[in-house]
Design a protein around this motif. Structure first.
Motif, short mmCIF file in Angstrom:
data_model
loop_
_atom_site.label_atom_id
_atom_site.label_comp_id
_atom_site.label_asym_id
_atom_site.label_seq_id
_atom_site.Cartn_x
_atom_site.Cartn_y
_atom_site.Cartn_z
N LEU A 1 0.86 -1.19 -0.01
CA LEU A 1 -0.08 -0.03 0.17
C LEU A 1 1.08 1.22 -0.02
N ARG A 2 1.88 1.23 0.52
CA ARG A 2 2.83 2.38 0.67
C ARG A 2 3.53 2.52 -0.76
N GLU A 3 3.70 1.64 -1.27
CA GLU A 3 4.27 1.69 -2.54
C GLU A 3 3.20 2.15 -3.56
N ALA A 4 2.19 1.79 -3.39
CA ALA A 4 0.90 2.21 -4.37
C ALA A 4 0.62 3.89 -4.31
N LEU A 5 0.65 4.09 -2.76
CA LEU A 5 0.37 5.65 -2.48
C LEU A 5 1.47 6.45 -3.04
N ALA A 6 2.77 6.11 -3.12
CA ALA A 6 3.89 6.85 -3.46
C ALA A 6 3.77 6.78 -5.10
N ALA A 7 3.00 5.98 -5.77
CA ALA A 7 2.76 6.01 -7.33
C ALA A 7 1.42 6.73 -7.69
#
Length: 420
Positions: free
Chosen positions: A350-356
């Protein structure tokens, strides 16, 4: 014959593996995903916290009714709310509880900068993504954290919008204040905003003639009003939560102090419908407000979910969708986009998706942003608000000029009390 039987057994085994493997994969899909919210549901900022809560609940109901998170097999979003009481220690404790005991996948909160600042440290330590709602303290996204993301303005943006509006009105009218005063609540929000305004004011040639903080939950502003009278600011920047804003506005009107280029309130209490119900119209007439939601063009949206959210918000709260309700809706739709792209409820994914994230349309933009995407610090650089002026019981957008509804004319400078 033996070879044929062996071949059939191999095919049957392969089919069973496929079937059981598929069922196992489906079984691993979460049937529900917990989202943690830390908000001020009691105390001085309770009205605002509950407006955000209702907006979030409406968005979650919409998403679940439409099939949930499709990338997770239709998993339902389940909100878990906690009350910060606007107290940093309570917010920190509740954040840890939601992350460790409730096992939420992601956190949202906490409106008060003084709560969000330490609470996000807890989330960062537990590697749990945090989506900021409402909090503007610059340093929230200035610490090199990897799990904190803010879609709304930071304090510098709010201050810049206020000063840009003053500059615009001065250019349009040919009449400009020479000085300003600062009056602000003394927690992280007020100090952060006042520091940004002071810096910008000095850069633009405005003299700061008053720089006064006050402790929250005042019972009387008489002493501070005497300082306003003595320093004679031509424009006054005000930072106040709802209860203090109500009291200050009443006492300011009773004192009939003339501030020729107006009071410029940075959201907070002046975006709260309960504020307008608690003060007489004369106390807020001509008040300038840095708004995070353009209330006078809500009727122009064509997004069905936004229109439905506004209708349901009115049914539950008794007034139309406002900045805080809209932020609650937006936060949840941002997370829907994140869950769909991550196809997971795991915190790191989820963190990776938020950053993108790069949202350019849809209900996540109900707040009025043209885009939601995060820089390396986790700040949405496309966040913005508008400046409204109260005129005849309505908040009319006066900045930017291109956002003005037809027929809107700023009142600048303001008439003296004797002429109102």
């Amino acid at each position: 014959m033996t070879a044929t039987i062996s071949r059939r057994r191999q095919l049957a085994a392969g089919l069973a593996l496929c079937l059981f493997g598929s069922a196992g994969a489906q079984a691993q899909q979460p049937r529900e995903v917990k989202v943690g919210f830390v908000l001020p549901l009691s105390g001085g900022a309770a009205t605002i916290g509950n407006q955000t809560k209702v907006g979030a609940e409406i968005a979650i109901e919409q998403i679940n009714a439409a099939g949930g998170i499709r990338a997770l097999g239709g998993a339902r979003l389940v909100p878990v709310f906690a009350d910060s009481q606007s107290k940093p220690d309570v917010g920190v404790a509740e954040t840890e509880r939601l992350i460790t005991r409730e096992q939420v996948s992601v956190m949202v909160g906490a409106y008060n900068s003084a709560v969000t600042f330490p609470a996000t440290e807890v989330a960062e330590r537990y590697k749990t993504p945090w989506l900021v709602t409402g909090s503007v303290k610059d340093e929230i996204t200035e610490r090199g954290f990897k799990y904190v993301f803010r879609p709304n303005n930071m304090a510098l943006y709010d201050a810049r919008e206020q000063m840009d509006a003053i500059d615009l009105l001065a250019r349009e009218s040919g009449k400009k204040p020479q000085n300003i005063g600062l009056f602000y609540e003394g927690t992280d929000w007020g100090r952060s905003h006042s520091a940004a305004v002071k810096k910008l004011a000095q850069e633009r040639g405005y003299k700061v003639v008053m720089d006064e903080s006050y402790p929250p939950n005042q019972s009387d502003f008489s002493a501070q009003l005497l300082k306003v009278r003595a320093s004679k600011p031509e424009a006054l920047v005000l930072v106040a939560y709802t209860p203090d804003h109500i009291l200050f506005s009443r006492q300011f009107a009773d004192a009939r102090l003339n501030v020729p280029y107006g009071i410029h309130s940075v959201g907070g209490g002046s975006e709260d419908p309960s504020f307008y119900k608690a003060v007489p119209q004369r106390a807020v007439e001509y008040l300038f407000v840095q708004d995070d939601f353009q209330v006078d063009i809500m009727q122009a949206t064509k997004d069905p979910a936004s229109l439905d959210a506004d209708k349901k918000f009115q049914q539950r709260m008794g007034y139309p969708l406002n900045a805080y309700g809209a932020q609650g809706v937006s936060n949840v739709y941002i997370l829907k986009d994140v869950f769909e792209r991550a196809a997971s409820s795991e915190r790191e994914k989820l963190r990776e998706a938020l950053a993108a994230t790069d949202i350019r349309s849809g209900t996540a933009l109900i707040t009025g942003y043209a885009r939601v995407s995060f820089d390396a610090k986790g700040q949405n650089v496309d966040a913005h608000g508008v400046i409204t002026q109260n005129q005849g019981g309505q908040r009319r957008t006066v900045w930017p000029a291109e956002n003005r509804v037809a027929g809107t004319r700023p009142v600048w400078p303001l008439p003296d009390w004797a002429q109102r």
